[in-house]
Design an enzyme around this catalytic site. Structure first.
Site, PDB file in Angstrom:
ATOM      1  CG  LEU A 119       6.974   3.814  -9.475  1.00  0.00           C
ATOM      2  CD1 LEU A 119       7.086   4.340 -10.926  1.00  0.00           C
ATOM      3  CD2 LEU A 119       6.125   4.776  -8.785  1.00  0.00           C
ATOM      4  CG  ASP A 120       1.962   0.421  -5.846  1.00  0.00           C
ATOM      5  OD1 ASP A 120       2.590   0.243  -5.058  1.00  0.00           O
ATOM      6  OD2 ASP A 120       0.896   1.295  -5.528  1.00  0.00           O
ATOM      7  CD  GLN A 121       2.746  -6.818 -11.366  1.00  0.00           C
ATOM      8  OE1 GLN A 121       2.662  -7.328 -10.110  1.00  0.00           O
ATOM      9  NE2 GLN A 121       2.793  -7.485 -12.201  1.00  0.00           N
ATOM     10  CB  THR A 169       2.024   2.839 -10.066  1.00  0.00           C
ATOM     11  OG1 THR A 169       0.885   2.699  -9.118  1.00  0.00           O
ATOM     12  CG2 THR A 169       2.458   4.268 -10.047  1.00  0.00           C
ATOM     13  CG  HIS A 211      -1.095  -0.311  -2.799  1.00  0.00           C
ATOM     14  ND1 HIS A 211      -0.343  -0.541  -3.991  1.00  0.00           N
ATOM     15  CD2 HIS A 211      -1.005  -1.615  -2.080  1.00  0.00           C
ATOM     16  CE1 HIS A 211      -0.225  -1.952  -4.150  1.00  0.00           C
ATOM     17  NE2 HIS A 211      -0.720  -2.405  -2.877  1.00  0.00           N
TER      18      HIS A 211
END
Length: 288
Positions: A152-154, A156, A237
């Site tokens: 997961l993105d930082q 998110t 993303h």
């Protein structure tokens, strides 16, 4: 840790109710030790050797042996895809695929999978040379050899799986297996009525087209909307870029499900061990 079967013979409340674990995780989900008598060879009249099915089910927390025998009588148990019709069948928990009401049970005790609710700001990594907070910091020494499944993105938050089952991790993360992920996104702007059709038909991004599996508006208030996006893409993303492309910049993004495993009511930063039914469902999803 007490891993013996419940003395009163009742099923584990999380397992028997169908609720996958609830908040936190419980070591009660561990397999109980096998009594030496359970591993005696089958009588010569049996065509299989191993443990009696009802004993395996009871040790897995499905219910007492008597309850499991009643479930067998009602045709609720299958082994390797075939409904069991007789009592006393012997199985090998290491190799046989056992299912209850069609849901696969995971019986191995040497591999573990956890769900965690990753907070925003935490890196999806097991360590970081710049001392930023990571998923590795969250799981600590829960089990040896843990790896995160995808990332997961930082910024998110939400559901992330970690496991020491390398093949399961590979298949869940690989795009060829098409594992669906569900997200809730808070966006700014007006959501057009036909947007779900556009997103299902496909939107062209700079690195190629992307289609969603489903899209719906959950809530709208004061120029802000919460939308649910389901897709099996794993590009970087991807959800933020997709929604920005259709005029809906994302201010908050949460992943709520990976395949059949959902975030439920886990608090931010909480970790729980998946139930055997949940792991079995994941394995079945990716052909293990």
């Amino acid at each position: 840790m007490d891993t013996a079967p419940h003395p009163d013979g009742l099923p584990d409340p999380d397992e028997s109710s169908g609720r996958p674990g609830g908040e936190g995780w419980s070591e009660d989900m561990e397999l109980a030790p096998v009594h030496p008598g359970d591993r005696e060879p089958a009588p010569a009249s049996d065509d299989r050797q191993g443990e009696r099915l009802q004993k395996v089910l009871a040790r897995a927390g499905v219910g007492s042996r008597r309850v499991c025998e009643e479930m067998i009588d009602r045709g609720r148990i299958s082994v390797n895809g075939a409904v069991v019709t007789v009592q006393g069948m012997r199985v090998d928990p290491a190799t046989d695929k056992i299912a209850v009401d069609g849901s696969r049970l995971e019986l191995r005790d040497d591999r573990v999978t956890y769900a965690l609710n990753k907070p925003s700001g935490v890196l999806t990594a097991m360590s970081d040379d710049r001392d930023r907070p990571t998923v590795g910091d969250m799981v600590g020494d829960l089990a040896p050899g843990l790896v995160h499944v995808g990332r997961l993105d930082q910024d998110t938050e939400g559901l992330l799986l970690v496991t020491n089952d390398g093949e399961l991790a590979h298949r869940l993360a690989h795009p060829s297996y098409g594992v669906k992920k569900t997200y809730l996104a808070q966006v700014s702007g007006s959501v057009s009525r036909d947007l779900h059709r556009r997103l299902r038909a496909g939107i062209e991004l700079d690195d190629g087209p992307v289609k969603v599996d489903s899209f719906r508006v959950v809530d709208t208030h004061a120029g802000q909307s919460v939308v649910e996006v389901v897709l099996h893409e794993g590009r970087k993303h991807i959800v933020r870029r997709l929604l920005a492309e259709v005029g809906l910049p994302v201010s908050r993004l949460t992943r709520t499900a990976v395949g059949p495993v959902s975030l439920q009511r886990m608090r931010s930063g909480a970790i729980r061990r998946l139930t055997r039914q949940e792991v079995g469902a994941l394995e079945e999803l990716v052909g293990l």
